[in-house]
Design a protein around this motif. Structure first.
Motif: not given
Length: 352
Positions: A206-232
């Motif tokens: 967990t020192v450097d690796e804890a957030s290699y997989l995380f919850f993040g926002k959509t890659y589409n910056k042009e839409i209004d989306d407050d949901n979070y999705y699996i990212k890595m």
């Protein structure tokens, strides 16, 4: 006395999604920019790296706990045990129950409680709880079940891995093609002449690796989306996995006292075909040996990456003779190994 896997079961959803079904997606980079290649090129490169041709999604009416229940029923039947004699029900997952069309997970009550309810188990001494340990969750559940039985506080456990990852993916992220849904389960119990869990190893970085997989926002910056999705961070995960998983497997095998030449199969988390192959090759390289042909059963090409469900599903398919050119028989030594969010790594040596 030995601690054995006496029954297995799996549930593979009926909805088949092929790579062609992603042709109309608009894939974007992390910063929202478009790729330089058309989708057919992106998809072809994706298949070459991951080995995935198709995957399975749960139908709209089913949630993760439903899939877990279906697999549990089969495992109980396969083991020919009375469900009322179960001491523990351990359900590994990452996102809880997800309603189709929504990304908010529901874990109240726990998925294990929901599975126990669906199984209609009346015994209150059957303790049901959830385990969140990333993709290695099912295997960690097996390790916990082994500890419960070895300590004398349990004689019989049901361990399930279930997920509906298709409901937490960003349609604009090409990594969305990796994930799938499914469930696998196993009955673990004390026996006199069955198989045997010989050794296991687990670790969390967990020192450097804890957030290699995380919850993040959509890659589409042009839409209004407050949901979070699996990212890595795929490259970082690859480098981490090929470094640490072979070591965990070797530590486990050395502790077991089993010679590497006795290992008949390696059931590794179905994350990425190229990565899994690199892991196994590096594992054998530690013993100055080449990777034997057929040692690594794979289901990812048809089933995708269903996280905690990949290993128990794969093991059940091979055990039931449903995977072409793959079989295991009594007395065979196999290794289970996984890596995932956390970053967690584990391995287990088991004699069938």
């Amino acid at each position: 006395m030995s601690i054995s896997i006496t029954g297995t079961g799996s549930y593979i959803p009926s909805l088949k999604i092929t790579n062609k079904d992603f042709n109309n997606h608009k894939f974007l980079n992390l910063d929202g920019s478009t790729f330089n290649h058309d989708n057919d090129v992106i998809i072809e490169k994706f298949k070459a790296i991951t080995g995935i041709e198709e995957r399975r999604y749960a139908t709209k009416e089913h949630k993760t706990s439903n899939l877990a229940f279906f697999a549990a029923e089969k495992a109980i039947e396969n083991a020919q045990v009375d469900k009322e004699t179960l001491d523990y029900i351990i359900v590994a997952h990452n996102f809880g129950d997800l309603t189709y069309g929504h990304t908010q997970g529901d874990t109240l009550p726990s998925l294990a409680t929901r599975v126990k309810h669906q199984l209609q188990i009346k015994n209150p001494k059957c303790v049901a709880y959830d385990l969140i340990f990333g993709c290695p969750g099912w295997l960690e559940g097996m390790i916990q079940a082994n500890a419960f039985i070895k300590s004398g506080i349990a004689t019989k456990c049901l361990v399930i891995g279930a997920e509906t990852l298709s409901r937490v993916v960003d349609d604009f992220d090409r990594d969305s093609m990796i994930y799938s849904d499914g469930a696998g389960a196993a009955i673990v119990e004390k026996t006199e002449d069955g198989g045997e869990i010989i050794a296991h190893d687990s670790a969390t970085f967990t020192v450097d690796e804890a957030s290699y997989l995380f919850f993040g926002k959509t890659y589409n910056k042009e839409i209004d989306d407050d949901n979070y999705y699996i990212k890595m961070f795929g490259r970082k995960i690859y480098e981490f996995a090929v470094t640490h998983v072979p070591k965990a497997m070797a530590t486990c095998l050395d502790e077991s006292g089993v010679n590497i030449d006795e290992v008949k199969k390696i059931f590794i988390h179905q994350a990425n075909e190229k990565m899994d192959e690199a892991i196994i090759k590096r594992f054998y390289k530690l013993y100055k040996k080449d990777m034997p042909e057929g040692i690594m059963p794979m289901s990812i090409s048809k089933l995708g990456n269903s996280s905690v469900a990949t290993i128990p599903t794969l093991f059940d398919l091979v055990k039931q003779g449903k995977l072409e050119n793959q079989e295991i028989k009594k007395g065979d030594v196999v290794i289970f190994a996984s890596v995932g969010a956390g970053m967690n790594v584990n391995a287990m040596v088991y004699r069938i």
